[in-house]
Design a protein around this motif. Structure first.
Motif, short mmCIF file in Angstrom:
data_model
loop_
_atom_site.label_atom_id
_atom_site.label_comp_id
_atom_site.label_asym_id
_atom_site.label_seq_id
_atom_site.Cartn_x
_atom_site.Cartn_y
_atom_site.Cartn_z
N VAL A 315 0.76 -1.62 0.09
CA VAL A 315 0.00 -0.11 -0.13
C VAL A 315 0.88 1.37 -0.19
CG1 VAL A 315 -1.90 1.27 1.09
CG2 VAL A 315 -1.14 -1.16 1.31
N ALA A 316 0.19 1.86 -1.18
CA ALA A 316 1.12 3.36 -1.03
C ALA A 316 0.70 4.02 -1.77
CB ALA A 316 2.66 3.33 -1.45
N ASP A 317 0.64 5.68 -1.96
CA ASP A 317 0.63 6.60 -2.66
C ASP A 317 1.31 6.61 -3.84
OD1 ASP A 317 -0.97 8.38 -4.43
OD2 ASP A 317 -0.28 10.06 -2.77
N LEU A 318 0.93 6.42 -5.58
CA LEU A 318 1.96 6.60 -6.31
C LEU A 318 1.51 7.46 -6.61
CD1 LEU A 318 1.56 2.11 -6.93
CD2 LEU A 318 3.60 4.02 -5.77
N GLY A 480 2.60 4.91 15.80
CA GLY A 480 2.56 4.06 15.21
C GLY A 480 1.94 4.21 13.65
N PRO A 481 1.17 2.43 12.80
CA PRO A 481 0.51 2.38 12.40
C PRO A 481 -0.29 2.93 12.70
CG PRO A 481 1.52 0.00 13.11
CD PRO A 481 1.93 0.79 14.34
N GLY A 482 -1.10 3.45 11.25
CA GLY A 482 -2.08 4.42 11.53
C GLY A 482 -1.83 5.99 11.14
N THR A 483 -0.27 6.66 11.43
CA THR A 483 -0.16 8.03 11.32
C THR A 483 0.39 7.89 9.78
OG1 THR A 483 1.01 7.81 13.23
CG2 THR A 483 2.17 8.92 12.03
N VAL A 484 0.53 8.91 9.29
CA VAL A 484 0.05 9.73 8.28
C VAL A 484 0.89 10.75 7.81
CG1 VAL A 484 -0.76 9.75 5.86
CG2 VAL A 484 -1.64 8.59 7.03
N VAL A 485 2.08 10.18 7.11
CA VAL A 485 3.34 11.10 6.95
C VAL A 485 3.53 11.90 5.27
CG1 VAL A 485 5.72 12.09 6.71
CG2 VAL A 485 4.44 10.16 8.19
N ASP A 486 3.04 13.20 5.16
CA ASP A 486 2.48 13.47 4.04
C ASP A 486 4.67 14.78 3.93
OD1 ASP A 486 0.75 12.34 3.18
OD2 ASP A 486 -0.90 13.98 4.31
N SER A 502 3.45 10.47 0.22
CA SER A 502 2.24 10.25 0.98
C SER A 502 2.65 8.99 1.47
CB SER A 502 0.65 10.47 0.23
OG SER A 502 0.36 10.61 1.85
N ARG A 503 3.01 8.28 3.09
CA ARG A 503 3.07 6.86 3.52
C ARG A 503 2.29 7.06 4.80
NH1 ARG A 503 6.12 4.34 -0.46
NH2 ARG A 503 6.62 2.81 1.19
N HIS A 504 1.90 6.00 4.65
CA HIS A 504 0.71 5.45 5.47
C HIS A 504 2.07 5.08 6.42
CE1 HIS A 504 -3.18 6.33 4.90
NE2 HIS A 504 -2.46 6.54 4.70
N ILE A 505 2.48 5.12 7.82
CA ILE A 505 3.05 3.97 8.81
C ILE A 505 2.97 2.81 8.99
CG2 ILE A 505 4.57 3.66 11.38
CD1 ILE A 505 5.48 5.85 9.69
N MET A 506 3.72 1.17 8.09
CA MET A 506 3.17 0.43 8.77
C MET A 506 4.08 -0.55 9.41
SD MET A 506 1.65 -0.05 5.09
CE MET A 506 -0.34 0.75 4.47
N VAL A 507 4.18 -1.74 9.58
CA VAL A 507 4.99 -2.65 10.23
C VAL A 507 5.02 -3.85 9.45
CG1 VAL A 507 5.70 -2.13 12.47
CG2 VAL A 507 3.45 -3.52 12.08
N ALA A 508 3.75 -4.47 8.16
CA ALA A 508 3.54 -5.21 7.75
C ALA A 508 3.01 -4.75 5.93
CB ALA A 508 3.11 -6.72 7.79
N GLN A 516 10.12 -2.23 9.44
CA GLN A 516 10.24 -1.32 10.33
C GLN A 516 9.32 -0.19 10.16
OE1 GLN A 516 14.59 -0.67 10.43
NE2 GLN A 516 14.28 -0.65 12.53
N PRO A 517 8.83 0.45 11.53
CA PRO A 517 7.53 1.65 11.06
C PRO A 517 8.31 3.21 10.91
CG PRO A 517 8.22 0.98 13.25
CD PRO A 517 8.95 0.09 12.83
N VAL A 518 8.86 2.60 9.72
CA VAL A 518 9.57 4.13 9.41
C VAL A 518 8.68 4.40 7.67
CG1 VAL A 518 11.66 4.81 8.23
CG2 VAL A 518 11.54 3.84 9.82
N ALA A 519 8.48 5.95 7.49
CA ALA A 519 8.13 6.57 6.17
C ALA A 519 9.09 6.70 5.40
CB ALA A 519 7.23 7.28 6.47
N HIS A 520 10.03 5.87 3.98
CA HIS A 520 11.10 6.78 3.56
C HIS A 520 10.65 7.43 2.50
CE1 HIS A 520 14.99 6.57 2.08
NE2 HIS A 520 14.62 6.38 0.86
#
Length: 558
Positions: A315-318, A480-486, A502-508, A516-520
Motif C-alpha cells: 500500500v502507498a500513494d503512487l 505507529g501504524p495508522g500515522t500518515v506522513v506527507d 504520502s506514506r502510511h506508517i506500517m509494520v507489515a 520497520q515503522p518508518v516512512a522513507h
C-alpha cells in the motif's frame, strides 16, 4: 564475493525546537571499500532529543550529492553474517525491527522446518534449522543463540509494541504442521531471554496485519488463514498486557475470508484503518471497529490452474493524490508449468466515502508487464530516491540474479508509469523479503528470502546513485501504524499541488514480511521539505524547512 560498496558515516542531526527541523551542518561522509571479511557498517551517533507536542528528533544523517544512475546492488550476505546461520532452511518469512532500541535494524527469518530431513541437507547442512533471530549492528548481524528453537511452518512475522512498554515484541504466524501444529505466538524480549505468549487462534495462519481497529489506543492483530486450511481469518482485539480476544464476529467480519496477505490502512480517508485481503481479494472498510464489505468486481483475477493464487499486497500513494493505492503480488504455478506471463497488479484508489470506495485496475496502462515466474512479495520503495516510489517484486530480473524492480517514470493522465527491468524470464523467485536501511546511508536495502535449501537468501545493499532522502520513524502505539506522513515542497505544507509523497506508517507489507515503522521518501534534488504528520487520532503537526538526508523520529531517537 567482493561487494563493491562505499559505506557512509552517520552524523548527528539536531532537530530544532518548535515545529521545525533544521538543516544539518554540511559534512563529508567517510567511506571505505570493504572486502568480504572486513565489511562493516557506520557507527551511529548519540541521539539528540527535543521536547515538542509530539517530540521529533533528528537521529542520524548521510549527506548525498543528487545524481542519476542505474539501479545497482552490492551482495553482502556472507560479509554481514547471513549465510551459514541460514543453512538448512525452507525460508518463508522475514521481519525487520529495532528490538533493543540501538538504532540498528534487527532481523527475524522464519522457516518451514517440517519437511523430510534430506530436503535440507544441502550446502553442508545436516538437517532443518529452526527460525532465526539476528541482532543488527555496525559490524553486521549476530545470531541470537538464546532465541527459542521453533520448528514448524512460520509463515509471516512482524515486530510491534503491543503492550506499550517501549520495546517491540515479535509476532510469528504459523501455518498448520502435518506432524505438530505450532500456534501463532508473541515472543517478548526480556533481560533473561524470550518469553513466549500463545495467541487465542487455532488456524492455518499466514499474513499478519497490525491496526488499532476500534480506536482505543491499543494495536490489534488481524491474522489471515489460507484457503487450504479453512479460510477463517480472525481479528484479535488487544486488551493490554499481551492479552487478546477474538472479536471477528462482533466486528461484522464474515468467518469465511481467506488470504495470503493483508493490508491495514485508511483507504477511504475517514481516519480509521480498513482491511484488504489478498487471495480472496476482499475489501472491508472500518467505522469505529465495525467493518462493512465493499462490493466490487475490479479485484477479480483470471486463473489458469489449481495452484494459482494472489499473494502479497503493498500500500502507498503512487500518483501523488494522497490516496493509498494497492499493488498485489502473484503466486501462480502456471507461470512455470504452462509458460503463462502474469503481472503483479496495480489498483488506483479513486476515492469515495464509506463503502462506496472505488478502485481502478491500471496494470497494463502503468506498464506492469507479465512475469515468467512467481512474484509473491511486493513492496513499494523509492529505490533511487528520485521522489517517485518504485515497485519491488520477489520475481527475478538480471537473468535470475536480482529482484525485478519496476522503476517509476512519473504520472501521465493520473496514472503512474513504470519501466520494466531487464533480464526477465528466469524461473528464479524469492518467497518474500523486506526493505530496510541496513547501513544508514539513506538508501533502501533488500533482504530476499530463499525457499530452496540449495541456494542462499540474499542481502543486497543499495548502491544506486540517486537523490536526496528523508525518513521518518514512528514509535508505536502513539505514532505507529495508522500515522500518515506527507511531504511537501518547502514552504508549501498542505498544498495538494506541492505534494512530494504520502506514506502510511506500517509494520507489515507484501507477502509474509515485516518492516520497520518508518516512512522513507526520496526527495530528488530537494534539499529541504515541509512535513505534515497526522496521527491515528487525527492530530496533525507541521514541520517546516526539514533538511534532506536525515532520519527523524516521532517520539525521540532510539
Amino acid at each position: 564475493m567482493r561487494p563493491l560498496l562505499l559505506l557512509s558515516t552517520c552524523f548527528l542531526v539536531t532537530a530544532a525546537v518548535c515545529a521545525e527541523v533544521g538543516v544539518p551542518e554540511s559534512e563529508s561522509p567517510g567511506s571505505n571499500a570493504p572486502s568480504a571479511s572486513s565489511t562493516s557498517l557506520p557507527s551511529p551517533t548519540s541521539p539528540s532529543t527535543n521536547s515538542l507536542l509530539s517530540p521529533v528528533s533528528g537521529c542520524w544523517s548521510s549527506p548525498r550529492n543528487p545524481s542519476t544512475g542505474p539501479v545497482s546492488w552490492a551482495e553482502v550476505t556472507a560479509a554481514l553474517g547471513l549465510v551459514d546461520p541460514l543453512l538448512g532452511i525452507h525460508g518463508h518469512a522475514a521481519a525487520w525491527g529495532d528490538v533493543n532500541g540501538d538504532g540498528w535494524a534487527d532481523l527475524f527469518v522464519g522457516t518451514f522446518a517440517d519437511r523430510p530431513e534430506q530436503e535440507y541437507q544441502k550446502r553442508s547442512a545436516s538437517g532443518p534449522s529452526p527460525d532465526r533471530f539476528f541482532w543488527g549492528g555496525p559490524e553486521g548481524f549476530t545470531l541470537d543463540s538464546s532465541f527459542p528453537e521453533m520448528r514448524g511452518r512460520s509463515s509471516g512475522a512482524v515486530f510491534v509494541d503491543l503492550d506499550s512498554d517501549g520495546s517491540r515484541e515479535l509476532v510469528v504466524a504459523r501455518n498448520e504442521d502435518e506432524d505438530e501444529t505450532v500456534g501463532t505466538s508473541i515472543l517478548d524480549p526480556e533481560s533473561d531471554g524470550w518469553r513466549q505468549v500463545e495467541l487465542p487462534v487455532d488456524i492455518g495462519a499466514r499474513a499478519l496485519g497490525v491496526l488499532d481497529a476500534d480506536g482505543d489506543g491499543l494495536l490489534d492483530l488481524f491474522i489471515t488463514e489460507d484457503r487450504w486450511s479453512g479460510g477463517s481469518s480472525r481479528l484479535l482485539r488487544n486488551r493490554g498486557e499481551l492479552e487478546f480476544v477474538d472479536v471477528t464476529e462482533r466486528s461484522g467480519l464474515p468467518s469465511d475470508i481467506h488470504g495470503l496477505g493483508v493490508a491495514t490502512a485508511d483507504l477511504n480517508g475517514d481516519g480509521t484503518p480498513d482491511l484488504f485481503l489478498s487471495g480472496s481479494n476482499r475489501l472491508f472498510v472500518n467505522s469505529g471497529g465495525s467493518f462493512r464489505e465493499v462490493a466490487s468486481t475490479v479485484f477479480e483475477w483470471e486463473y489458469f490452474g489449481e495452484e494459482d493464487d494472489v499473494a502479497g499486497v503493498a500500500v502507498a500513494d503512487l500518483n501523488r493524490d494522497r490516496r493509498p493505492d494497492l499493488v498485489l503480488g502473484q503466486h501462480f504455478n502456471s507461470t512455470v508449468e504452462d509458460d503463462r506471463r502474469v503481472p503483479v497488479r496495480l489498483y488506483l484508489n479513486l476515492g469515495g466515502e464509506g463503502d462506496q470506495l472505488e478502485f481502478a485496475d491500471v496494470t497494463d496502462e502503468a506498464g506492469l508487464i507479465g512475469l515468467a515466474t512467481k512474484a509473491p512479495h511486493v513492496e513499494i520503495v523509492d529505490i533511487d530516491n528520485d521522489s517517485w516510489p518504485d515497485i519491488v517484486t520477489s520475481a527475478s530480473a538480471g537473468r535470475g540474479s536480482l529482484p525485478a524492480v519496476f522503476m517509476h517514470q512519473g504520472v501521465t493522465n493520473g496514472v503512474p508509469r513504470f519501466q520494466a527491468p531487464s533480464g526477465l524470464g528466469s524461473e528464479q523467485y524469492w518467497v518474500t523479503g523486506g526493505a530496510a536501511d541496513v547501513d544508514q546511508d539513506g538508501r533502501q536495502d533488500l533482504f530476499l528470502v530463499e525457499w530452496e535449501p540449495s541456494l542462499p537468501s540474499l542481502l543486497l545493499l543499495n548502491t544506486t546513485e540517486g537523490g536526496h532522502w528523508l525518513s521518518v520513524g514512528a514509535a508505536e502505539p502513539e505514532w505507529g501504524p495508522g500515522t500518515v506522513v506527507d511531504v511537501y515542497e518547502e514552504g508549501s505544507a498542505g498544498n495538494p499541488e506541492a505534494l512530494v509523497g504520502s506514506r502510511h506508517i506500517m509494520v507489515a507489507t507484501g507477502y509474509a514480511a515485516g518492516i520497520q515503522p518508518v516512512a522513507h521518501f526520496g526527495l530528488g534534488d530537494r534539499d529541504a521539505v515541509d512535513v505534515v504528520i497526522t496521527t491515528p487520532v487525527d492530530e496533525s503537526q507541521v514541520l517546516t524547512n526539514v533538511a534532506a538526508d536525515q532520519h527523524i523520529e516521532l517520539g525521540g531517537c532510539p
